[in-house]
Design an enzyme around this catalytic site. Structure first.
Site, mmCIF file in Angstrom:
data_model
loop_
_atom_site.group_PDB
_atom_site.id
_atom_site.type_symbol
_atom_site.label_atom_id
_atom_site.label_comp_id
_atom_site.label_asym_id
_atom_site.label_seq_id
_atom_site.Cartn_x
_atom_site.Cartn_y
_atom_site.Cartn_z
ATOM 1 N N CYS A 106 -53.454 136.177 67.625
ATOM 2 C CA CYS A 106 -54.804 136.529 67.743
ATOM 3 C C CYS A 106 -54.722 138.171 67.595
ATOM 4 C CB CYS A 106 -55.219 136.439 69.280
ATOM 5 S SG CYS A 106 -56.796 136.980 69.743
ATOM 6 N N SER A 107 -55.884 138.660 66.883
ATOM 7 C CA SER A 107 -55.743 140.152 66.655
ATOM 8 C C SER A 107 -54.833 140.408 65.850
ATOM 9 C CB SER A 107 -55.841 140.745 68.165
ATOM 10 O OG SER A 107 -56.493 142.296 67.948
ATOM 11 N N SER A 108 -53.825 141.549 66.309
ATOM 12 C CA SER A 108 -52.606 141.993 65.539
ATOM 13 C C SER A 108 -51.831 140.745 65.335
ATOM 14 C CB SER A 108 -52.123 143.247 66.249
ATOM 15 O OG SER A 108 -51.609 142.705 67.812
ATOM 16 N N HIS A 145 -63.650 139.838 71.715
ATOM 17 C CA HIS A 145 -62.360 139.932 71.144
ATOM 18 C C HIS A 145 -61.676 139.246 72.054
ATOM 19 C CE1 HIS A 145 -59.568 141.135 68.253
ATOM 20 N NE2 HIS A 145 -58.962 141.843 69.216
#
Length: 564
Positions: A219-221, A470
């Site tokens: 997820c994300s990075s 997020h």
């Protein structure tokens, strides 16, 4: 104390009659034991949300401690353990800032010696065949978080027949220092991830996992990392499917070949000379790791901006094994990647939580209104190319040429939408549209809009989550007590847990998220260039087309690319 007693008891049992390196799997009532090609590993038993007992191996060192002469160097995988491994507690958290943000716990167990992984697997008697492996890469901008079991608990996913791997990798300066020359080419944190994947290939069969069925996910990075592994020559052959949620490396600007500016800044913060890369790195090697952690907050210009600091680079060739040799977006356009089935997504209000600290702070708000050029270019990650036009259009379209007002719900919505689109939503849109054109394997796209009792963002007006922000989707895959009580077996949230884990299980096992062993209730087709279908996950699952494409026309106009 009980964990220590369990460990001592199991050692005693082994010494009484079972050889340490027997091919036969060992198990006692006290704790599970697994014999891997690298050595014997002791764990503990745990119980899932639905009451299923499983084996938990936490704090397995997968690489040599990156300390002393190994600081700022590529990781060295551990091939053999000199003695049985006590994997009954989490390993150290990698050095990072802790500023009481986002309900993240303080990490008393932080240390530079932090390259540990966790493996969770069903009981040996429940593993009739080798199981698909889900390899999860944690998020937080390459600056924070950890794989610690109370942050990413396995209690939802282990109700399915999978083996789950979570792990730490080096963060911020200690993981991403890059001077662009042979002194520090960069990407050591990404090479940590590669070594973890190689460890899985060597050892996961002993835990019941199939080394020929590994799904990299994040997820994300962590999602950015997933796409990077698809491009990296170091990662070839180490995975077979990919899940990239709420994150994309297809940024507006091209990737750099160094992060020398950040290296200089870290040197100044630690009273090191900045004459050249040699003296910078030599001096930084002498500093205690705690000095790095205490300075990380000073990289921000205001609040938590810019959120993206240390990152991957395209490595120049100095004879080293290079993680990346080409810009990620260009590699995708060329089809120069490992082609595997992939799931991609974005949420309703990505990075919305970056807006409240500005709208509620009169000093920062005043600066945002009066110095829009500096503040907006940092906050929204805008490149210098076309900057003036971008700043004018973004202010016109998102803020309607009006100032931001203190504690204003309207200003919060407008600024939050701008954070959403600039940081995650548009880059993910670009990723999905590039992948469906240039990958030879299917691409599934989903839009997570569900709002339940769990959330990373709590509305200042209702005291509850009021939008899917997020990382929210991860809370229905991994329980985390800092953000949400473990979800039970009935109710709206329970349905989402069942659907999300079904999707991940189906995909990890078959390379297709659709109902096979677990029912989603509809058929979700892959996205194609001419039929850009996506799945909307709310209380119901519904199919739609052309996710937010009208909204992203402005960004396409500002930063056009040829998708073909």
């Amino acid at each position: 104390m009980q964990e220590l007693l369990n460990f001592i008891s199991s050692i005693f049992l082994l010494l009484l009659g079972t050889p340490l390196h027997s091919d036969k799997q060992i198990e006692s009532d006290l704790q599970p034991v697994t014999v891997t090609p690298s050595g014997t590993i002791f764990g503990l038993y745990n119980v899932t949300r639905r009451g299923r007992r499983f084996e938990s191996y936490r704090g397995i060192r997968y690489a040599e401690p990156p300390i002393g002469d190994l600081r700022f160097q590529p990781p060295k995988m551990i091939d053999k353990y000199e003695s049985p491994v006590n994997a009954t507690r989490d390993g150290h958290v990698c050095p990072q800032a802790w500023n009481n943000c986002c309900r993240t716990p303080p990490y008393e167990d932080m240390d530079e010696d932090c390259l540990f992984m966790n493996v969770y697997t069903p009981l040996k008697k429940d593993r009739k065949t080798l199981l698909p492996v889900i390899f999860f890469i944690h998020q937080s901008a390459f600056l924070a978080k950890t794989a610690r079991s109370d942050i990413f608990e396995p209690n939802y996913l282990l109700d399915r027949d999978i083996v789950l791997v979570t792990f730490n990798y080096r963060l911020a300066t200690l993981g991403f220092l890059s001077t662009g020359d042979k002194i520090a080419p960069g990407n050591n944190a990404m090479k940590d991830q590669v070594i973890a994947l190689r460890w899985v290939q060597k050892n996961i069969r002993a835990f019941g996992g199939d080394p020929n069925s590994v799904t990299i996910s994040g997820c994300s990075s962590g999602s950015v990392s997933v796409i990077a592994h698809m491009v990296s020559p170091m990662s070839k052959g180490l995975f077979h499917r990919a899940i990239a949620i709420s994150g994309s490396p297809t940024k507006i600007d091209k990737m750099p070949s160094d992060q020398y500016t950040w290296a200089e800044k870290q040197a100044r913060l630690l009273d090191c000379p900045t004459t050249n890369s040699s003296v910078i790195v030599a001096c930084l090697k002498t500093k205690p790791w705690r000095d790095f952690a205490r300075t990380y907050d000073k990289f921000y210009v205001f609040d938590r901006n810019p959120i993206h600091q240390w990152d991957m680079v395209v490595e120049n060739d100095f004879g080293q094994e290079r993680f990346l040799a080409i810009d990620l977006m260009e590699a995708i356009r060329q089809g120069n990647m490992t082609h595997v089935p992939i799931i991609i997504n974005q949420n309703t209000a990505e990075f919305f939580s970056m807006a409240p600290p500005i709208i509620t702070n009169s000093t920062i708000l005043k600066q945002m209104n009066e110095d829009w050029e500096m503040m907006a270019s940092l906050a929204f990650l805008l490149p210098k190319t076309n900057l003036k036009k971008a700043l004018e259009l973004l202010r016109t379209v998102y803020l309607q040429n009006r100032p931001l007002y203190l504690n204003s719900p309207e200003s919060l919505e407008r600024l939050g939408s701008l954070y959403c689109d600039s940081s995650v939503a548009f880059p993910v849109h670009r990723l999905a549209n590039l992948m469906c054109r240039h990958s030879t394997q299917p691409v599934w796209y989903f839009f997570f809009t569900y709002v339940g009792e769990c959330g990373y963002y709590i509305s200042p007006y209702t005291g509850k989550p009021d939008r899917a922000v997020h990382q929210d989707e991860t809370l229905y895959l991994f329980p985390s007590p800092y953000y949400c009580e473990q979800i039970g077996l009935i109710g709206r949230d329970a349905v989402i847990v069942d659907r999300m884990t079904a999707m991940w299980y189906n995909f990890a096992k078959y390379g297709d998220p659709n109902p096979i062993d677990a029912d989603l209730g509809l058929y979700w087709p892959p996205m194609t260039p001419d039929n850009r279908t996506y799945l909307k996950i709310s209380d119901d699952l519904t199919l739609h087309k052309n996710l937010r494409e009208k909204r992203f026309e402005l960004w396409e106009q500002l930063h056009p690319i040829d998708y073909n």
